[in-house]
Design a protein around this motif. Structure first.
Motif, PDB file in Angstrom:
ATOM      1  N   GLY A  56       0.811  -1.215   0.000  1.00 34.25           N
ATOM      2  CA  GLY A  56       0.000   0.000   0.000  1.00 34.25           C
ATOM      3  C   GLY A  56       0.843   1.262   0.000  1.00 34.25           C
ATOM      4  O   GLY A  56       2.025   1.264  -0.360  1.00 34.25           O
ATOM      5  N   ALA A  57       0.235   2.346   0.427  1.00 35.29           N
ATOM      6  CA  ALA A  57       0.902   3.640   0.467  1.00 35.29           C
ATOM      7  C   ALA A  57       1.940   3.691   1.584  1.00 35.29           C
ATOM      8  O   ALA A  57       1.758   3.089   2.641  1.00 35.29           O
ATOM      9  CB  ALA A  57      -0.127   4.750   0.662  1.00 35.29           C
ATOM     10  N   ASP A  58       3.014   4.432   1.347  1.00 36.50           N
ATOM     11  CA  ASP A  58       4.068   4.560   2.352  1.00 36.50           C
ATOM     12  C   ASP A  58       3.567   5.248   3.612  1.00 36.50           C
ATOM     13  O   ASP A  58       4.008   4.927   4.717  1.00 36.50           O
ATOM     14  CB  ASP A  58       5.253   5.350   1.790  1.00 36.50           C
ATOM     15  N   SER A  59       2.658   6.203   3.455  1.00 34.06           N
ATOM     16  CA  SER A  59       2.160   6.923   4.630  1.00 34.06           C
ATOM     17  C   SER A  59       1.422   5.980   5.581  1.00 34.06           C
ATOM     18  O   SER A  59       1.536   6.102   6.805  1.00 34.06           O
ATOM     19  CB  SER A  59       1.250   8.071   4.204  1.00 34.06           C
ATOM     20  N   ASP A  60       0.667   5.008   5.025  1.00 35.25           N
ATOM     21  CA  ASP A  60      -0.016   4.028   5.877  1.00 35.25           C
ATOM     22  C   ASP A  60       0.986   3.146   6.617  1.00 35.25           C
ATOM     23  O   ASP A  60       0.803   2.809   7.780  1.00 35.25           O
ATOM     24  CB  ASP A  60      -0.947   3.148   5.043  1.00 35.25           C
ATOM     25  N   PHE A  61       2.043   2.753   5.910  1.00 34.88           N
ATOM     26  CA  PHE A  61       3.054   1.883   6.509  1.00 34.88           C
ATOM     27  C   PHE A  61       3.819   2.641   7.601  1.00 34.88           C
ATOM     28  O   PHE A  61       4.178   2.070   8.623  1.00 34.88           O
ATOM     29  CB  PHE A  61       3.997   1.374   5.420  1.00 34.88           C
ATOM     30  N   LYS A  62       4.052   3.943   7.402  1.00 32.22           N
ATOM     31  CA  LYS A  62       4.711   4.756   8.422  1.00 32.22           C
ATOM     32  C   LYS A  62       3.839   4.875   9.664  1.00 32.22           C
ATOM     33  O   LYS A  62       4.327   4.821  10.791  1.00 32.22           O
ATOM     34  CB  LYS A  62       5.027   6.145   7.873  1.00 32.22           C
ATOM     35  N   MET A  63       2.524   5.041   9.457  1.00 27.53           N
ATOM     36  CA  MET A  63       1.606   5.104  10.601  1.00 27.53           C
ATOM     37  C   MET A  63       1.609   3.791  11.361  1.00 27.53           C
ATOM     38  O   MET A  63       1.571   3.775  12.597  1.00 27.53           O
ATOM     39  CB  MET A  63       0.192   5.433  10.128  1.00 27.53           C
ATOM     40  N   LEU A  64       1.658   2.677  10.625  1.00 23.34           N
ATOM     41  CA  LEU A  64       1.711   1.365  11.263  1.00 23.34           C
ATOM     42  C   LEU A  64       2.993   1.221  12.075  1.00 23.34           C
ATOM     43  O   LEU A  64       2.978   0.696  13.189  1.00 23.34           O
ATOM     44  CB  LEU A  64       1.615   0.268  10.198  1.00 23.34           C
ATOM     45  N   ALA A  65       4.114   1.706  11.533  1.00 20.61           N
ATOM     46  CA  ALA A  65       5.385   1.654  12.255  1.00 20.61           C
ATOM     47  C   ALA A  65       5.297   2.449  13.549  1.00 20.61           C
ATOM     48  O   ALA A  65       5.764   1.997  14.604  1.00 20.61           O
ATOM     49  CB  ALA A  65       6.509   2.200  11.376  1.00 20.61           C
TER      50      ALA A  65
END
Length: 109
Positions: A56-65
């Motif tokens: 998915g989008a990098d912003s979603d993955f950053k939020m998950l991190a």
């Protein structure tokens, strides 16, 4: 006081329709075809947990991190489409991701 409370104060008679509730539920789920890979490594003698494979989008993955780091109270980073968490927390991270609706695959050890 968050935005929802302010809106309730302004419009006390308003009740959200079913479509508004469904849109919020859709925002919470990430659609993932392949499982996320959760693996363990040692770098410079220190254990780390690496999560990769998100499409998915990098912003979603950053939020998950950020959520994972906050849940475990540990440091970490997001680099090269990978979440790097300090320490060996594979079991806790995998259960957290499964609760979020992801498919997770454990790699190594």
């Amino acid at each position: 006081m968050d935005l929802q409370d302010q809106l309730k104060n302004l419009f006390p008679d308003h009740t959200p329709s079913e479509s508004e509730v469904q849109e919020e539920a859709e925002d919470m789920l990430w659609m993932q075809d392949d499982p996320l890979i959760c693996k363990y490594e040692k770098r410079k003698g220190k254990p780390i947990t690496i999560i990769e494979g998100y499409t998915g989008a990098d912003s979603d993955f950053k939020m998950l991190a950020k959520e994972i780091k906050k849940m475990l109270s540990v440091g970490g980073s997001f680099k090269n489409d990978q979440i790097i968490i300090q320490g060996d927390y594979r079991d806790k991270i995998m259960s957290f991701l499964k609760d979020k609706g992801f498919k997770v695959k454990r790699v190594g050890g």
